[in-house]
Design a protein around this motif. Structure first.
Motif, short mmCIF file in Angstrom:
data_model
loop_
_atom_site.label_atom_id
_atom_site.label_comp_id
_atom_site.label_asym_id
_atom_site.label_seq_id
_atom_site.Cartn_x
_atom_site.Cartn_y
_atom_site.Cartn_z
N GLU A 170 48.08 62.25 170.47
CA GLU A 170 49.35 61.62 170.80
C GLU A 170 49.87 60.82 169.62
O GLU A 170 49.14 60.11 168.94
N SER A 171 51.18 60.98 169.38
CA SER A 171 51.81 60.32 168.25
C SER A 171 53.26 60.04 168.61
O SER A 171 53.86 60.73 169.43
N ASP A 172 53.83 58.99 168.03
CA ASP A 172 55.20 58.60 168.33
C ASP A 172 56.11 58.82 167.13
O ASP A 172 55.68 59.25 166.06
N ALA A 173 57.39 58.49 167.34
CA ALA A 173 58.42 58.57 166.30
C ALA A 173 58.70 60.03 165.94
O ALA A 173 58.28 60.97 166.59
N ARG A 174 59.44 60.22 164.85
CA ARG A 174 59.81 61.55 164.37
C ARG A 174 59.27 61.73 162.97
O ARG A 174 59.35 60.82 162.15
N ASP A 175 58.76 62.92 162.72
CA ASP A 175 58.19 63.16 161.41
C ASP A 175 58.14 64.67 161.17
O ASP A 175 58.29 65.47 162.10
N ALA A 176 57.90 65.04 159.93
CA ALA A 176 57.69 66.45 159.60
C ALA A 176 56.30 66.86 160.07
O ALA A 176 55.34 66.10 159.95
N LEU A 177 56.21 68.08 160.63
CA LEU A 177 54.92 68.66 160.97
C LEU A 177 54.64 69.82 160.03
O LEU A 177 55.52 70.65 159.77
N TYR A 178 53.42 69.85 159.53
CA TYR A 178 52.99 70.91 158.62
C TYR A 178 51.97 71.79 159.33
O TYR A 178 50.97 71.29 159.87
N VAL A 179 52.24 73.09 159.37
CA VAL A 179 51.29 74.08 159.88
C VAL A 179 50.57 74.64 158.66
O VAL A 179 51.15 75.39 157.86
N VAL A 180 49.31 74.26 158.49
CA VAL A 180 48.55 74.56 157.26
C VAL A 180 47.51 75.63 157.56
O VAL A 180 46.80 75.55 158.58
N PHE A 181 47.40 76.63 156.69
CA PHE A 181 46.47 77.74 156.87
C PHE A 181 45.28 77.56 155.94
O PHE A 181 45.45 77.26 154.75
N LYS A 182 44.08 77.79 156.48
CA LYS A 182 42.86 77.55 155.72
C LYS A 182 41.88 78.72 155.81
O LYS A 182 41.64 79.26 156.90
N ASN A 183 41.35 79.11 154.68
CA ASN A 183 40.18 79.99 154.57
C ASN A 183 39.76 79.96 153.11
O ASN A 183 40.20 80.79 152.31
N ALA A 184 38.94 79.00 152.75
CA ALA A 184 38.57 78.78 151.35
C ALA A 184 37.75 79.92 150.78
O ALA A 184 37.72 80.12 149.56
N GLU A 185 37.09 80.69 151.63
CA GLU A 185 36.24 81.78 151.13
C GLU A 185 37.06 83.03 150.82
O GLU A 185 36.95 83.61 149.74
N LYS A 186 37.89 83.47 151.76
CA LYS A 186 38.64 84.72 151.58
C LYS A 186 39.94 84.50 150.81
O LYS A 186 40.34 85.33 150.01
N ARG A 187 40.65 83.41 151.12
CA ARG A 187 41.80 82.90 150.39
C ARG A 187 43.09 83.72 150.53
O ARG A 187 44.18 83.20 150.34
N GLY A 188 43.02 84.98 150.87
CA GLY A 188 44.24 85.78 150.99
C GLY A 188 44.16 86.72 152.17
O GLY A 188 43.08 87.04 152.68
N GLY A 189 45.36 87.19 152.64
CA GLY A 189 45.41 88.10 153.76
C GLY A 189 44.78 87.53 155.01
O GLY A 189 44.01 88.20 155.70
N LEU A 190 45.11 86.26 155.35
CA LEU A 190 44.42 85.56 156.43
C LEU A 190 44.88 86.02 157.81
O LEU A 190 44.07 86.44 158.63
N MET A 191 46.18 85.91 158.08
CA MET A 191 46.68 86.13 159.44
C MET A 191 48.18 86.30 159.40
O MET A 191 48.81 86.11 158.36
#
Length: 903
Positions: A871-892
């Motif tokens: 839970e969080s209040d106010a207005r802010d930017a949301l970042y959808v961040v993708f992670k896979n440090a091993e493969k690094r490319g072609g994730l999803m």
């Protein structure tokens, strides 16, 4: 695609890159890059593909949907002269154009197109009769089949050589996605033929993935020229093949002197080297003789891909470029292939160590014309001698043109970014005309329909150049007396000369003299910056003239309105970034404040002892719900080009679609000039030069900053407006309206027009809030990094975000966090999979939630996962961040996000 229009062959004039003096130019002339100037010739283009130029200078241009246009480069007039029936599914359509080498005598034009009733591409010759494409004159010269079960790579490009041979670019017609993982598509499993480029580019008995070469004959047939890759009897491969081993050679060109073939080949998507072979490279290739250029077994400088067993996943050995072998079950041609030739220039998505001038980013390589300097040509627009023997390569994805300087043996000598301070918005075709000016088609921001698609011309300008006038003003509207601050500091002289300034003011509207003439222009300043006090009410046209020492001038103008204050409009609700539900009413509440009219806040009116704005003002207050495309689609929003230009200019300060503001409504203008075609030219002149008295006393300021072509598009749009052109609207300070259509975002606009004051015109002001649906398409993000939008019929909006890399992200601005409890994402992966993180404020901001994304084996079989948020209040930017440090490319792939309310 670059063509020539000489006699007898175009290549001996148009592909020459001339120098720019009206008289002879010395070969040692220094080049000043700032003297290259870009101007718009024509806009309002719809997915333009290729152009060619006739001997008389007329430009012929094709659009993907089957339209052939003729453009006058001097007037900018654009005429539709023909339309073919084509399919535009996948990447099909009208994709290739070439004028006959003897076009001046025979009016023959060759078109490469995708018939709806034939599974492939057709190259036909047509005759232009009475300035129209005669469809009955079609001579079906050549055709080749393709599979249309899966995408991609239809290429498409036509080019005549100096010997009258016609070159035809064809794509490998192979799906590069799914189990190929961005490497070579070598899938030999049953029913997977569309995923095997060995069946096309590596197949000597396939026309796909090639550059073909034939010689058209006068009777509409063709012959096979000497020197093609395979014998004319067809025993080894198709005799029409000149070059094989291409992936998507969608832009080709022929050197008019050497006859060498150049083409850009769009490479595969792999972002890094792996056990299957090298990462993806795009190529700019040169073929001096017929040959094999390696795909799908090799890329770049003959870096080899491994042979993969797609049943077991076993990665085998790679091939020898000196003796490649096609053992595919889908190969209908020779098993032993010609040796593979390395690319002339090649580069990955990352920075290239070998060719650093190309930069980094997306990849769509194209090859343009080779310039030759002609000292005897008297043209005033030809390029300098420094560009003699220079190939112009360009990038559709990176928005640049690069000059590839060649030595006397046509080897690469040096790469140089051409006009590095200029962005070319997805250049898709280049060609020089007979005067040496370079014409460039700018396709626009996205693969779809773009309002900024246009044809531009590049000239090299010598001698004294006119300065550029730029004026700005502060405090230009208000009650008298007002002190207004003027600045010409944006003005400049292209030659670096000092400038002198002349500011004048002309008062119009109520300030007419007894004989009915507008008052004389008054000198008010001669400095780059100054302040002037206007004591008398009126509408003033301020003109700035800048002059260089040689007497060259430039003029611009702006308005000052004295005697009336601009109103203020504020939304009390909803707030910027709030959610709305499509199909449901959106309620709103507003407050309006105006110095002359008062305020709609009755408590404030009583407290400040000012006039209340009563309910009658509701007729002067309109609230509209405007659908908005966002992210990459913002530039491709289905908006007429004229409207896009109007939005960028100052027109909407005074005009609305179907209600009176300061000036007349567009619908009234359209009604007045209906069935009066001569009014188009007169209106264009009035917009550019300014006018008064046509619709009342208030003057329309000149708009000399726009080209005649741009103004024509704007006026054509105004003339097209009808009473039903408006968006859903409502009146009043408190009301609701239902947005029409299906869209991720709407722009709620409240516009209030005051009563004016005496003869001082009415003024308008607009308050704006952006609202969004809880169901957002991933491609609508305000920012996309380490990923890109891709098309799919299985995605909700026809697109998804794919090619996702480790640390890639999407940014969504002004999310009302107190209205969100969880986010449901629609994802798929046939690659590496990985994790999705939801972060606040930045890519490293507070972690609000996350979820793993499992590999489900199909890039387009989307499934849902719900991410519970802290839970969080106010207005802010949301970042959808993708992670896979091993493969690094072609994730999803990410299709959409649903912002669930708190429970």
């Amino acid at each position: 695609m670059l063509h020539w229009i000489s006699t007898p062959f175009r290549g001996f004039t148009l592909s020459l890159c001339f120098s720019v003096l009206a008289t002879t130019v010395a070969v040692g002339e220094p080049v000043d890059p700032s003297r290259f100037e870009k101007s718009t010739i024509a806009g309002n283009l719809v997915q333009p593909m290729e152009l060619d130029i006739a001997p008389d200078g007329r430009i012929f241009l094709i659009e993907l949907a089957g339209v052939l246009k003729r453009i006058d480069p001097k007037s900018g007039d654009v005429d539709v002269i023909g339309k073919l029936e084509v399919t535009t599914a996948q990447e099909n359509g009208l994709i290739g154009l070439a004028l006959d080498p003897h076009f001046a005598e025979n009016n023959w034009v060759y078109l490469q197109y995708s018939p709806p009733d034939f599974p492939g591409q057709r190259i036909s010759r047509f005759t232009i009769v009475d300035d129209q494409l005669d469809l009955q004159s079609e001579k079906r010269l050549f055709s080749y089949e393709e599979q249309r079960r899966e995408c991609c790579h239809h290429a498409g490009s036509l080019e005549f050589g100096p010997d009258g041979n016609l070159y035809i670019g064809t794509g490998d017609n192979t799906n590069p996605f799914n189990d190929s993982q961005g490497y070579a598509p070598l899938d030999e499993r049953a029913d997977r033929e569309p995923w095997d480029a060995q069946r096309t580019a590596g197949n000597t008995k396939s026309y796909n993935g090639k550059v073909l070469r034939i010689h058209p004959e006068p009777d509409g047939t063709y012959t096979i020229p000497d020197g093609n890759l395979f014998p004319k009897d067809g025993s080894i491969g198709h005799p029409e093949i000149y070059v094989m081993g291409c992936r998507n050679p969608w832009r080709i060109n022929i050197d008019s002197r050497t006859g060498y073939l150049y083409w850009g080949d769009v490479g595969p998507d792999a972002g890094r080297d792996g056990d299957r072979g090298p990462r993806g490279y795009d190529e700019v290739n040169q073929a001096r003789v017929a040959g094999n250029f390696g795909w799908p077994y090799f890329i770049g400088n003959n870096q080899a891909y491994s042979i993969v067993d797609f049943v077991t996943g076993t990665v085998g050995a790679s091939q020898d470029p000196a003796a490649p072998i096609n053992d595919s079950v889908n190969n209908a041609g020779a098993k032993n292939l010609p040796p593979a030739n390395p690319a002339m220039i090649y580069y990955p998505a990352a920075t290239s160590e070998i060719f650093p001038e190309v930069g980094s980013g997306g990849r769509t390589a194209c090859a343009g014309p080779v310039c030759y300097f002609d000292e005897s040509n008297p043209s005033t627009t030809k390029f300098p001698a420094a560009y003699d023997r220079t190939l112009f390569a360009y990038e559709w994805s990176r928005h640049w043109i690069i000059a590839v300087h060649l030595d006397q043996d046509s080897n690469v000598q040096q790469l140089e970014r051409f006009m590095p301070e200029t962005t070319f918005v997805r250049p898709i075709d280049l060609q020089f005309d007979a005067e040496g000016a370079l014409f460039v088609i700018e396709y626009g921001e996205t693969w779809g329909v773009n309002p900024d698609a246009r044809l531009v011309r590049i000239d090299y300008v010598r001698g004294n150049r006119a300065p550029v006038a730029a004026a700005s003003v502060q405090n230009s509207v208000g009650r008298e007396p007002i002190e207004t601050h003027f600045s010409a500091e944006g003005s400049f002289d292209k030659d670096g000369d000092p400038l002198s300034y002349r500011w004048t003011a002309t008062r119009s509207s109520a300030t007419e003299s007894s004989n009915g003439q507008t008052e004389q222009r008054e000198l008010i300043g001669s400095q780059a910056r100054f302040t002037h006090q206007f004591a008398d009410a009126g509408v003033y046209t301020i003109e700035l003239e800048v002059r260089d020492p040689a007497g060259a001038t430039s003029v611009t103008s702006l308005p000052v309105i004295v005697g009336n204050s601009r109103p203020e409009v504020e939304f009390l609700r909803p707030h910027d970034g709030d959610f709305f539900t499509p199909g449901q009413p959106v309620g709103f509440s507003l407050v309006v404040r105006d110095h002359e009219d008062g305020t709609s806040d009755f408590d404030e009116a009583e407290e400040r002892e000012i006039d209340p704005i009563d309910s009658a003002a509701a007729t002067r207050l309109f609230v509209e719900a405007v659908p908005v495309a966002s992210g990459e689609d913002a530039a491709a929003e289905n908006v007429p080009a004229g409207l896009a230009l109007i939005r960028k200019s100052d027109c909407l300060n005074c005009h609305a679609a179907n209600r009176l503001l300061v000036g007349p409504a567009f619908v009234e203008i359209a009604k007045k000039y209906k069935d009066q075609p001569h009014q188009l030219e007169l209106s264009i002149k009035r917009v550019i030069e300014g006018s008064t008295g046509v619709w009342g006393k208030v003057a329309m300021l000149p708009h000399s900053q726009h080209t005649p072509s741009e103004v024509q598009q704007m006026v054509e749009y105004v003339f097209s407006v009808s009473p039903d052109s408006a968006n859903p609207s409502a009146q009043g300070f408190n009301n609701s309206l239902i947005p029409a259509g299906k869209t991720d975002q709407i722009r709620l606009e409240a516009t209030y027009t005051d009563r004016g004051r005496d003869d001082i015109p009415k003024l308008s002001a607009t308050g704006v809030v952006m609202l969004r649906s809880r169901q957002l398409q991933a491609e609508s993000a305000a920012e996309i990094k380490g990923a890109r939008p891709l098309g799919s019929s299985k995605a909700e909006g026809g697109k998804f975000v794919g090619a996702i890399e480790h640390d890639g992200f999407l940014r969504f601005d002004k999310i009302p966090l107190d209205q969100v409890g969880s986010i449901t994402v629609r994802v798929a992966s046939a690659g590496a999979g990985g994790d999705i993180e939801i972060r606040r404020g930045s890519v490293t901001g507070d972690l609000l939630g996350g979820t793993p994304v499992e590999v489900n084996g199909d890039w387009e079989a989307f499934y849902e996962k719900t991410i519970k948020l802290t839970e969080s209040d106010a207005r802010d930017a949301l970042y959808v961040v993708f992670k896979n440090a091993e493969k690094r490319g072609g994730l999803m792939n990410l299709d959409s996000l649903r912002f669930e309310p708190r429970r």
